[in-house]
Design an enzyme around this catalytic site. Structure first.
Site, mmCIF file in Angstrom:
data_model
loop_
_atom_site.group_PDB
_atom_site.id
_atom_site.type_symbol
_atom_site.label_atom_id
_atom_site.label_comp_id
_atom_site.label_asym_id
_atom_site.label_seq_id
_atom_site.Cartn_x
_atom_site.Cartn_y
_atom_site.Cartn_z
ATOM 1 N N ASP A 1 45.549 53.401 19.047
ATOM 2 C CA ASP A 1 46.461 52.289 19.334
ATOM 3 C C ASP A 1 45.725 50.944 19.212
ATOM 4 O OD1 ASP A 1 45.084 53.444 21.393
ATOM 5 O OD2 ASP A 1 46.620 53.207 22.916
ATOM 6 N N ASP B 1 47.168 58.650 7.925
ATOM 7 C CA ASP B 1 48.391 58.429 7.162
ATOM 8 C C ASP B 1 49.010 57.094 7.591
ATOM 9 O OD1 ASP B 1 50.638 58.798 5.669
ATOM 10 O OD2 ASP B 1 51.520 60.371 6.906
ATOM 11 N N TYR C 1 49.868 68.114 10.272
ATOM 12 C CA TYR C 1 50.678 68.434 9.094
ATOM 13 C C TYR C 1 50.403 69.844 8.575
ATOM 14 C CZ TYR C 1 51.270 63.320 8.940
ATOM 15 O OH TYR C 1 51.535 62.006 9.237
ATOM 16 N N ASP D 1 48.657 53.148 5.559
ATOM 17 C CA ASP D 1 49.826 52.392 5.103
ATOM 18 C C ASP D 1 49.869 51.019 5.760
ATOM 19 O OD1 ASP D 1 50.632 54.364 3.410
ATOM 20 O OD2 ASP D 1 52.720 54.314 4.059
ATOM 21 N N LYS E 1 42.115 59.659 19.639
ATOM 22 C CA LYS E 1 42.891 59.449 20.870
ATOM 23 C C LYS E 1 42.232 60.333 21.933
ATOM 24 C CE LYS E 1 46.489 57.628 22.945
ATOM 25 N NZ LYS E 1 46.578 56.201 23.231
#
Ligand SMILES: NC(=O)c1ccc[n+]([C@@H]2O[C@H](COP(=O)([O-])OP(=O)(O)OC[C@H]3O[C@@H](n4cnc5c(N)ncnc54)[C@H](O)[C@@H]3O)[C@@H](O)[C@H]2O)c1
Length: 364
Positions: free
Chosen positions: A221, A245, A141, A249, A189
């Site tokens: 994952d 992020d 971001y 959530d 990852k």
């Protein structure tokens, strides 16, 4: 202890819930012999209306002088049509950046009386109590400005991290695990991304400094899957910005209510901004029915992380749990055979519990 706290109510129910947090903090101050000095400033839509900008200079200056900041929520349909540089959300992003808040902490705890409202099976969520530590100012971001090339046929976003950025968030996560059950899951990852390989190296280097913390690595994952199949297996999760992020959530649905989730965003010296995860809820603003508990739990995080007042924070959290256990709840929650109360009454119940603590229970 004397601390300066800036209150940024913002918009909608932000005004109602910030009042609640202030009342509860005043009860804590009185019981534990502290003074909290409050100063209120504008942010978001209310700042646009009165000063023409979502983040006035005086707000930034006051926050920079403060020991901590409590924020309600910003936004609402009234300001939805404004150009993007003038939107209320710009105030929120601006203050996070101005204060260099690099660490976002989201505790997610399933309160026993509310677990039946979780979309997951009650036996799966029962006992879940985890903390997500998300890097907030680096990664995808905040890379080079995104680019469109070849006549819109190619797009480029960059994911960059410095070693320093990883080290400081990993340290924060280890320290948070020490304050909890001593178990840290680092999510990356590393089978694909170079940034994740460095992330994993840093975690491995740092763990020597925290022998009391047990560390495991998990690919993002697998972490996403395990969060809903076995949420109780987590204590502290640390991860980079975008993974955090998404995972935070995902994890937020475990508890079954948005009105119960607090968050903290911290700077290296411990100064922090504390806010509920929910928004300004324009549909119920001004009606006196907003759930103040996420904001109150955010204030408890402030006591713990910015002021080191662990016992006081624990008492605030205990007060919330106690009130729910007695069956009181706001309209957004559901407790079997419970009793619906408004924002003020819910706040008073929490305040009353804190005042009911005997002198032997508070270490002045
Ligand atoms: N951090 C922030 O300030 C923040 C975060 C999310 C959304 N927003 C803004 O808030 C506005 C409304 O967004 P939204 O409707 O998508 O999300 P929201 O979180 O404001 O509301 C979603 C739903 O949950 C309910 N709700 C939320 N918090 C509650 C509480 N404490 N007590 C009782 N009910 C509660 C609302 O009534 C609504 O039905 C938008 O302008 C959005 O941009 C701000």
């Amino acid at each position: 202890m004397h601390k300066k706290v800036v209150l940024l109510p913002g918009d909608g129910i932000g005004l109602e819930v910030i009042h609640a947090a202030k009342d509860v903090l005043e009860a804590i101050a009185s019981q534990f012999n502290h003074t909290f000095e409050f100063e209120t400033h504008l942010i978001g839509g209310s700042a646009i209306d009165t000063e023409g900008t979502p983040l006035p200079d005086h707000t930034v200056e006051a926050c920079q002088r403060a020991d901590a900041v409590l924020l309600g929520a910003v936004g609402g349909p009234k300001w939805d049509q404004l150009p993007s540089h003038l939107r209320p959300e710009k105030g929120l992003l601006g203050i996070r950046k101005a204060l260099d808040l690099f660490a976002n902490l989201r505790p997610i705890k399933g309160f026993p009386t509310l677990l039946h409202a979780s979309p997951l099976k009650e036996e799966v969520v029962t006992g879940s109590d985890l903390l997500i530590v998300r890097e907030l100012t680096g990664g995808l971001y905040f890379g080079q400005p995104s680019e469109r090339r070849d006549n819109n046929q190619t797009v480029v976003d960059t994911l960059a991290y410095t070693r320093h950025e990883i080290e400081r968030i990993v340290d924060k996560a280890f320290q948070s695990a020490q304050l909890r059950r001593g178990h840290l899951t680092s999510v990356d990852k590393a089978n694909v991304l170079e940034s994740s390989k460095l992330w994993r190296e840093v975690v491995e280097e740092k763990k020597i400094n925290y022998p009391d913390v047990k560390v495991e690595h998990l690919l993002v994952d697998a972490a996403a899957m395990k969060l809903i199949t076995n949420p109780t297996s987590f204590d502290v999760i640390v991860t980079e910005n975008m993974f955090g992020d998404i995972l935070s959530d995902e994890a937020s649905v475990l508890t079954g209510s948005l009105g119960m989730l607090p968050s903290a965003s911290l700077r290296e010296d411990g100064v922090g901004l504390y806010e509920p995860v929910h928004g300004s809820a324009p549909d119920i603003a001004g009606q006196g029915i907003a759930n103040p508990l996420a904001m109150i739990l955010s204030a408890a995080l402030m006591l713990r992380h910015s002021f080191g007042l662990n016992e006081e924070a624990r008492r605030m959290e205990e007060a919330v749990e106690h009130v729910l256990e007695r069956g009181y709840h706001t309209r957004d929650l559901h407790i079997l055979n419970g009793m619906v109360v408004g924002t003020e009454e819910m706040t008073k119940l929490v305040v009353d519990f804190i005042y009911s603590l005997s002198s032997s229970e508070v270490t002045k």
